[in-house]
Design an enzyme around this catalytic site. Sequence first.
Site, PDB file in Angstrom:
ATOM      1  N   SER A  62     -45.133  21.283 105.962  1.00 13.88           N
ATOM      2  CA  SER A  62     -46.085  20.895 106.973  1.00 13.88           C
ATOM      3  C   SER A  62     -47.341  20.080 106.254  1.00 13.88           C
ATOM      4  CB  SER A  62     -46.529  21.860 107.682  1.00 13.88           C
ATOM      5  OG  SER A  62     -47.642  21.519 108.765  1.00 13.88           O
ATOM      6  N   GLU A  63     -47.610  18.824 106.582  1.00 13.12           N
ATOM      7  CA  GLU A  63     -48.479  18.091 105.421  1.00 13.12           C
ATOM      8  C   GLU A  63     -49.767  18.641 105.114  1.00 13.12           C
ATOM      9  OE1 GLU A  63     -46.919  17.005 108.252  1.00 13.12           O
ATOM     10  OE2 GLU A  63     -48.128  15.598 109.135  1.00 13.12           O
ATOM     11  N   ASN A  64     -50.309  19.412 106.130  1.00 16.65           N
ATOM     12  CA  ASN A  64     -51.550  20.040 105.594  1.00 16.65           C
ATOM     13  C   ASN A  64     -51.556  20.975 104.481  1.00 16.65           C
ATOM     14  OD1 ASN A  64     -50.096  21.512 107.522  1.00 16.65           O
ATOM     15  ND2 ASN A  64     -51.826  22.816 107.720  1.00 16.65           N
ATOM     16  N   GLY A  65     -50.259  21.178 103.916  1.00 19.17           N
ATOM     17  CA  GLY A  65     -50.329  22.005 102.706  1.00 19.17           C
ATOM     18  C   GLY A  65     -49.352  23.373 102.881  1.00 19.17           C
ATOM     19  N   SER A  96     -49.681  18.157  98.406  1.00 15.62           N
ATOM     20  CA  SER A  96     -48.810  18.007  99.683  1.00 15.62           C
ATOM     21  C   SER A  96     -48.130  16.687  99.674  1.00 15.62           C
ATOM     22  CB  SER A  96     -49.355  18.541 101.297  1.00 15.62           C
ATOM     23  OG  SER A  96     -48.346  18.148 102.120  1.00 15.62           O
TER      24      SER A  96
END
Lengths: 219, 236
Positions: free
Chosen positions: A46-49, A88
């Site tokens: 998930s690209e928020n980290g 990320s």
Amino acid sequence: MSLSREQMASRVARELKDGYYVNLGIGIPTLVANYIPQGVEVMLQSENGLLGMGPFPTEETIDADMINAGKQTVTAITGASIFSSAESFAMIRGGHVDLTVLGAFEVDVNGDIASWMIPGKLIKGMGGAMDLVASAENIIVIMTHADKHGNSKLLEKCTLPLTGAGCIKQIMTDLAWLTVEDGAFVLRETAPGISIDEIRAKTAGKLIVPDDVREMTFS
Amino acid sequence: MAGFDKVVPDYAAAMAGLEDGMSVIAGGFGLCGIPEGLIAQIKRMGTTGLTVYSNNCGVDGFGLGILLEDRQVKKMVSSYVGENKLFEQQLLAGELEVELTPQGTLAEKMRAGGAGIPAFFTATGYGTPVGEGKESRCFNGVNCILEDAITADFSIVKAWKADRYGNAIYRHTAQNFNPMAATAGKITVMEVEEIVEPGELDPTGIHTPGIYVDRLIQGTFEKRIEQRTISASGGA
């Protein structure tokens, strides 16, 4: 009959391989997580980290500090890792994520994708979509073949502002599974009961139909 | 304050020096990991004409959204601003400027700014409206655009725990943009859930070393949830 959202997701899930790190976009791509084949282990990014995203929490385990890129509360699986946004997108841009699945408004024969902005409508932003399509080698777009007025979304050239240029190689629609090669869409599989003629009629960009087109099967 | 002790007595001291027309980098993703008390202090100060760099602009009535109520923000640099009606109104009325920036590029701009890298090439945005007017170059067959780094007069960040020297750790996905934001402010103000004594945090596990932090304050956090998704069965 055209495929349901679930069927599209389940067909795409067959592309998952054991050990894949996968980023699933918001909408139908998220459903792919429900159809991970038996014996295949994947880790969702998930690209928020967050690498190793798990299911939604229960009332007891919900935590405001644990969300996904859609800002939904989630959990982390055993073996997950959590990091900064820069880290990320280093993973994403650096080509370390094995597969990215996302939605789109339009795709064209050159692999250009438009997915974030419709002029005249309020522009909310691209989020991480431009980063995701820019460097990933392995991207699958999931979208309906035509819009609700019947206009093809598989074009000779995208009409909307682009999210990325020349980056899409595989497309899953409600009618077909296609690849993008040498300036054309190549029909690989048809949805059950959908004729090649119908797909041809609903594909505005150049379409190549090889001899070995298969019909998808769903259990 | 003495030596490396970064703790300030109150919010007024935390944001002292913020003036009209300044720039502010804010950590956070949606409403997760936002410096709630520092944002509230900017609202109390009534500072206007701000340029704010943050992935999102909060929601109506919470997070950075509260700075729109008194038109304190002149320009917002974000990747996604779709959660906010007041934002939409001010944007359509021409009262607010927005520069949409891809999420990874925004994170890297902050990272570069804090690391003394003035600009970088990236494939992200090439051939799109984001790349228009920007210098481009081809590296190993990949077309890239030149993106400038971001620094700001102030950075406001939220961490979980920090010692008095500003050595900080983040909790879960509340980390997000905060570590980069912490490096890119001329003055970096950190708001945390708990301040501990130096030595209480394992030096190996520090996310943000205290060298980046100028002022430190302990806050209380509402931690509002934007999308409350629950699974009774534990399945998504």
